[in-house]
Design a protein around this motif. Structure first.
Motif, mmCIF file in Angstrom:
data_model
loop_
_atom_site.group_PDB
_atom_site.id
_atom_site.type_symbol
_atom_site.label_atom_id
_atom_site.label_comp_id
_atom_site.label_asym_id
_atom_site.label_seq_id
_atom_site.Cartn_x
_atom_site.Cartn_y
_atom_site.Cartn_z
ATOM 1 N N TYR A 195 0.845 -1.205 0.000
ATOM 2 C CA TYR A 195 0.000 0.000 0.000
ATOM 3 C C TYR A 195 0.879 1.252 0.000
ATOM 4 C CZ TYR A 195 -3.965 3.022 0.946
ATOM 5 O OH TYR A 195 -4.921 3.995 0.844
ATOM 6 N N VAL A 196 1.905 1.250 0.833
ATOM 7 C CA VAL A 196 2.835 2.392 0.867
ATOM 8 C C VAL A 196 3.545 2.535 -0.471
ATOM 9 C CG1 VAL A 196 5.013 3.211 1.866
ATOM 10 C CG2 VAL A 196 3.189 2.361 3.359
ATOM 11 N N ILE A 197 4.044 1.412 -1.014
ATOM 12 C CA ILE A 197 4.799 1.459 -2.274
ATOM 13 C C ILE A 197 3.925 1.989 -3.410
ATOM 14 C CG2 ILE A 197 5.905 -0.001 -4.012
ATOM 15 C CD1 ILE A 197 6.745 -1.855 -1.635
ATOM 16 N N ASP A 203 4.214 10.056 -3.953
ATOM 17 C CA ASP A 203 3.411 11.175 -3.456
ATOM 18 C C ASP A 203 4.370 12.191 -2.821
ATOM 19 O OD1 ASP A 203 1.853 12.909 -1.851
ATOM 20 O OD2 ASP A 203 0.293 11.387 -1.637
ATOM 21 N N GLU A 204 4.385 13.410 -3.359
ATOM 22 C CA GLU A 204 5.363 14.381 -2.863
ATOM 23 C C GLU A 204 5.124 14.794 -1.423
ATOM 24 O OE1 GLU A 204 3.162 18.419 -4.601
ATOM 25 O OE2 GLU A 204 5.007 17.687 -5.519
ATOM 26 N N THR A 205 3.917 14.534 -0.889
ATOM 27 C CA THR A 205 3.668 14.872 0.519
ATOM 28 C C THR A 205 4.124 13.753 1.463
ATOM 29 O OG1 THR A 205 1.442 13.910 0.601
ATOM 30 C CG2 THR A 205 1.630 16.183 -0.192
ATOM 31 N N VAL A 206 4.466 12.594 0.903
ATOM 32 C CA VAL A 206 4.921 11.475 1.743
ATOM 33 C C VAL A 206 6.299 11.018 1.257
ATOM 34 C CG1 VAL A 206 4.340 9.225 2.724
ATOM 35 C CG2 VAL A 206 2.505 10.763 2.023
ATOM 36 N N GLY A 207 6.318 10.272 0.152
ATOM 37 C CA GLY A 207 7.580 9.799 -0.412
ATOM 38 C C GLY A 207 8.243 8.739 0.444
ATOM 39 N N ASP A 223 13.419 6.619 6.625
ATOM 40 C CA ASP A 223 11.980 6.702 6.912
ATOM 41 C C ASP A 223 11.526 5.489 7.725
ATOM 42 O OD1 ASP A 223 11.709 9.061 5.585
ATOM 43 O OD2 ASP A 223 10.733 8.219 3.802
ATOM 44 N N VAL A 224 10.516 5.721 8.552
ATOM 45 C CA VAL A 224 9.889 4.642 9.326
ATOM 46 C C VAL A 224 8.384 4.727 9.110
ATOM 47 C CG1 VAL A 224 9.529 3.603 11.592
ATOM 48 C CG2 VAL A 224 11.677 4.799 11.099
ATOM 49 N N PHE A 225 7.781 3.629 8.694
ATOM 50 C CA PHE A 225 6.323 3.559 8.523
ATOM 51 C C PHE A 225 5.736 2.644 9.584
ATOM 52 C CE2 PHE A 225 7.924 4.988 4.481
ATOM 53 C CZ PHE A 225 6.964 5.872 4.020
ATOM 54 N N TYR A 226 4.432 2.827 9.847
ATOM 55 C CA TYR A 226 3.769 2.085 10.913
ATOM 56 C C TYR A 226 2.326 1.833 10.502
ATOM 57 C CZ TYR A 226 3.490 0.722 15.890
ATOM 58 O OH TYR A 226 3.413 0.023 17.078
ATOM 59 N N ALA A 227 1.740 0.698 10.929
ATOM 60 C CA ALA A 227 0.338 0.386 10.600
ATOM 61 C C ALA A 227 -0.205 -0.628 11.592
ATOM 62 C CB ALA A 227 0.222 -0.167 9.182
ATOM 63 N N ASN A 228 -1.547 -0.574 11.803
ATOM 64 C CA ASN A 228 -2.196 -1.617 12.620
ATOM 65 C C ASN A 228 -3.662 -1.808 12.253
ATOM 66 O OD1 ASN A 228 -3.384 0.677 13.811
ATOM 67 N ND2 ASN A 228 -3.509 -0.315 15.817
ATOM 68 N N GLY A 278 -10.424 1.103 19.584
ATOM 69 C CA GLY A 278 -9.261 1.912 19.945
ATOM 70 C C GLY A 278 -8.447 2.335 18.735
ATOM 71 N N MET A 279 -7.156 2.570 18.962
ATOM 72 C CA MET A 279 -6.278 3.165 17.936
ATOM 73 C C MET A 279 -6.195 2.296 16.682
ATOM 74 S SD MET A 279 -2.237 4.210 18.201
ATOM 75 C CE MET A 279 -1.595 2.567 17.890
ATOM 76 N N LYS A 280 -6.417 2.933 15.532
ATOM 77 C CA LYS A 280 -6.260 2.268 14.241
ATOM 78 C C LYS A 280 -5.476 3.209 13.339
ATOM 79 C CE LYS A 280 -10.618 -0.290 14.243
ATOM 80 N NZ LYS A 280 -10.108 -1.630 14.036
ATOM 81 N N LEU A 281 -4.372 2.711 12.834
ATOM 82 C CA LEU A 281 -3.534 3.518 11.964
ATOM 83 C C LEU A 281 -3.428 2.862 10.597
ATOM 84 C CD1 LEU A 281 -0.616 4.348 14.440
ATOM 85 C CD2 LEU A 281 -2.614 5.756 13.896
ATOM 86 N N SER A 282 -3.909 3.553 9.567
ATOM 87 C CA SER A 282 -3.581 3.136 8.209
ATOM 88 C C SER A 282 -2.074 3.343 8.043
ATOM 89 C CB SER A 282 -4.372 3.967 7.206
ATOM 90 O OG SER A 282 -4.113 5.353 7.406
ATOM 91 N N PRO A 283 -1.441 2.766 7.022
ATOM 92 C CA PRO A 283 0.009 2.940 6.881
ATOM 93 C C PRO A 283 0.400 4.416 6.903
ATOM 94 C CG PRO A 283 -0.780 1.256 5.380
ATOM 95 C CD PRO A 283 -1.995 1.868 5.993
ATOM 96 N N ILE A 284 1.315 4.764 7.808
ATOM 97 C CA ILE A 284 1.624 6.165 8.051
ATOM 98 C C ILE A 284 3.110 6.304 8.364
ATOM 99 C CG2 ILE A 284 1.019 5.936 10.507
ATOM 100 C CD1 ILE A 284 -0.013 8.769 10.462
#
Length: 686
Positions: free
Chosen positions: A96-98, A104-108, A113-118, A174-180
């Protein structure tokens, strides 16, 4: 919702290798793959050790985690685990990140870099299972990705412990994070860390330490791969190594599957709860095996429900990895090359593919039934009467007794966690060649272990009153399943602690014996309050340590509360007992074929009762000396076989009679239509 869940499933298939990757693989010299694939595994194993030493929660201590390496395109290459499902569910959020953020110039994606998801909607399991991943760069090019995933035992949900039984929608979890992106230039972003701690206010210290443990692990593996492989052998060598790993996984699995019996194999498993209430539902699975290809169809599985017992489809597929990577493919690289041979049909609207608003926080409990089913289907295909394939086994207990608590500990710190002791002591299934292992395993995490009891008692406000065999908790058979364990926690130091129990198998067990073996017993929920336990301990009086004794003899002067094993969050006061039990494994083969002397050994070791020896195994013996009367036993078993034949009916007659039966209407609210399990009405969620 923006994510396409069918796309997530498709992403589990291998990407087409580039001409450059194939050319680099062909350039590997004799011995290169053997040496450097092992070096890669050792690096991943080192990552596991770093992870365990850096984290603090029960599940990290228990090694319910995984460290993995992926191609630049996001395909799984190999891993160290722990829990193999974590490495499969790393693929969708990474792709999904790839596919969505790399350009995306706002992310890249940049070095450091460190990404996180749950969020399970993005390919995860459920929101307690959280994953960090980092790219490995060389000369400005991404050479690989590294992930570190583990179960975190607090998510800020409506109940403590990360897996709320009473959840009715995803908004209760509770906490849900899309890939970020949570880190840049090899540093975590303070605002992102603070945001997560704010979600996890019941245990912010534990969450931050575990979060940093994931990132530390990723970075250690990244540096080792760069220093010990890429810098020494060059980037083309590394590209070829990754591609060869995937090829070995795919072709090794293909050769093995091709040797098994072709045919159509079916299994139907039933479960007894949807979380907030008891209720019957079923998993219906059909496996078509033709040469090296396998198709698994879950049509006929019960519809989604308004409780917490639902799962996203990627999580269901990933749970087959717990069996595949541990048993038939245990010696192959853990790559999604294996999954290139297997395709799945998961019907939308079922408990395995619910609406996006559904609660899926108990996904692991639903998919425990997938683990039962996968073991049964593959064992039937592998069974060979001549060789008695060493991998043929009845299912593990798969009871998943998750005991979660929350409160303030004896040091004044807020704490919340999910205890790992019962989870790590399920019995394994009886096998074609031997008994299952007693109190052996966390079925989701074959290489895990429970944390140190003294450490737990130092951190948390309760004591371990007893751990001991759960006598007769196994499924009986020619080769019995492993025994489960009974456990008692007594509240200590503080006025109250909130506890809940995440489980099923109270009314019926999901696992089934294989080739005539028995299923294990059901497990009740037992709570003892207002007792004289502490007074007995203070006076040095007798203290019971067996739940059968407690239930039958009421040894303690107390209130005994017998409920479903599933228990919603409730307060336990100082001195109260929370009693749990892990499950026994399923049995293999006919009980009448079990060696009577082995049953005597089981009685002596407190694994089996006299009642089972006589009524199930049909043995004549002296109860005092445990000496078997062989002639009398032979005659008794022969008589019992004759009784079976007299009571037997032709299969068609049995089928006609069986299909006329129907459970009471009051337990079919979540089943769907009877008997087909079809969806009858929409599920309403608020």
């Amino acid at each position: 919702m923006t994510v396409n869940r069918d796309q997530l499933i498709d992403w589990l298939d291998l990407e087409e290798p580039s001409a450059q990757e194939l050319a680099c693989m062909d350039e590997l010299q004799h011995g290169d793959y053997e040496i450097y694939s092992e070096r890669l595994r050792l690096i991943l194993d080192e990552g596991m050790d770093v992870f365990v030493r850096s984290g603090v929660s029960q599940f990290i201590a228990a090694r319910d985690l995984a460290v993995a390496v992926y191609t630049p395109e996001g395909d799984l290459v190999d891993s160290a685990a722990g829990a193999y499902l974590h490495v499969v569910t790393g693929v969708p959020p990474l792709k999904y990140v790839i596919n969505n953020f790399a350009d995306d110039e706002t992310v890249g994606v940049e070095p450091g870099d460190v990404f996180y998801a749950n969020d399970a909607l993005y390919g995860g399991i459920h929101n307690p299972d959280q994953i960090a991943f980092m790219p490995v760069f060389h000369d400005g090019e991404i050479m690989a990705w590294i992930s570190a995933a583990a179960h975190t035992t607090e998510t800020g949900a409506i109940e403590p412990g990360g897996m709320p039984i009473s959840a009715r929608t995803r908004h209760d979890e509770g906490m849900k994070l899309s890939p970020i992106k949570i880190g840049e230039d090899y540093k975590l972003k303070s605002d992102q860390v603070e945001m997560q701690k704010n979600f996890i206010s019941r245990a912010p210290r534990m969450h931050e330490i575990d979060l940093r443990a994931r990132v530390t692990t990723c970075d250690r593996v990244r540096r080792r791969i760069k220093d010990l492989i890429i810098e020494k052998q060059g980037p083309d060598f590394f590209r070829g190594l990754l591609r060869r790993n995937i090829k070995e996984s795919r072709e090794g699995a293909k050769r093995r599957v091709d040797e098994w019996n072709d045919g159509t194999f079916q299994s139907v498993h039933f479960a007894d709860t949807v979380g907030y209430e008891d209720g019957l539902w079923r998993l219906n699975a059909t496996m078509e095996k033709d040469g090296p290809e396998i198709h698994i169809d879950y049509s006929g599985t019960s519809p989604e429900n308004d409780g917490s017992f639902n799962t996203q489809p990627v999580a269901s597929i990933a749970h087959t990895a717990n069996y595949l990577f541990s048993v038939p493919f245990h010696d192959l690289p853990k790559s999604n090359g294996t999954y290139d041979l297997i395709d799945f049909n998961i019907p939308k609207g079922s408990i395995l593919y619910p609406d996006s608003e559904a609660s899926t926080v108990q996904a692991v409990m639903v998919n425990q039934v997938i683990m039962d089913s996968t073991t049964t289907l593959f064992s039937r295909s592998m069974y060979d009467d001549d060789s008695e394939n060493e991998h043929v086994t009845a299912p593990m207990a798969n009871t998943a007794p998750g005991y979660a608590f929350g409160g303030v500990n004896q040091h004044g710190e807020p704490v919340a966690d999910l205890m790992s002791h019962a989870l790590n002591t399920d019995g394994t299934g009886g096998q074609a060649r031997r008994d299952g292992e007693d109190e052996a395993i966390f079925p989701w995490c074959p290489f895990g272990h429970a944390s140190n009891m003294e450490f737990v008692e130092n951190e948390y406000p309760f004591t371990h009153q007893f751990f001991r065999h759960g006598t007769d908790s196994c499924g009986h058979g020619k080769h019995r399943g492993g025994i489960g364990m009974q456990i008692g926690y007594m509240m200590h130091h503080v006025p109250t602690v909130e506890w809940l129990s995440i489980c099923h198998n109270s009314k019926l067990v999901t696992g089934q014996g294989l080739y005539g073996g028995y299923a294990p017993r059901t497990i009740p929920g037992i709570t003892i309050t207002n007792s004289d336990l502490k007074e007995r301990m203070k006076n040095g009086d007798y203290v019971p340590d067996d739940l059968i004794e407690l239930l039958q003899d009421k040894t303690l002067d107390a209130d005994y509360n017998i409920t479903s094993h599933v228990r919603e969050s409730q307060p336990y006061e100082n001195g109260d007992l929370f009693i749990g039990h892990s499950g026994g494994g399923c049995g293999y083969g006919d009980v009448l074929e079990r060696d009577p002397d082995t049953v005597m050994e089981d009685i002596e070791d407190n694994r089996v009762t006299h009642h089972s020896a006589k009524e199930l195994y049909q043995i004549e013996y002296d109860e005092d000396t445990l000496t078997v009367d062989e002639d009398a036993t032979k005659a008794r078993r022969e008589s019992f076989r004759e009784q079976r034949l007299e009571e037997a009916v032709p299969f068609e007659e049995f089928q006609d009679e069986w299909e006329d039966k129907q459970p009471p209407e009051e337990i079919l609210d979540h089943y769907g239509s009877w008997p087909d399990g079809e969806k009858e009405s929409p599920v309403l969620r608020q």
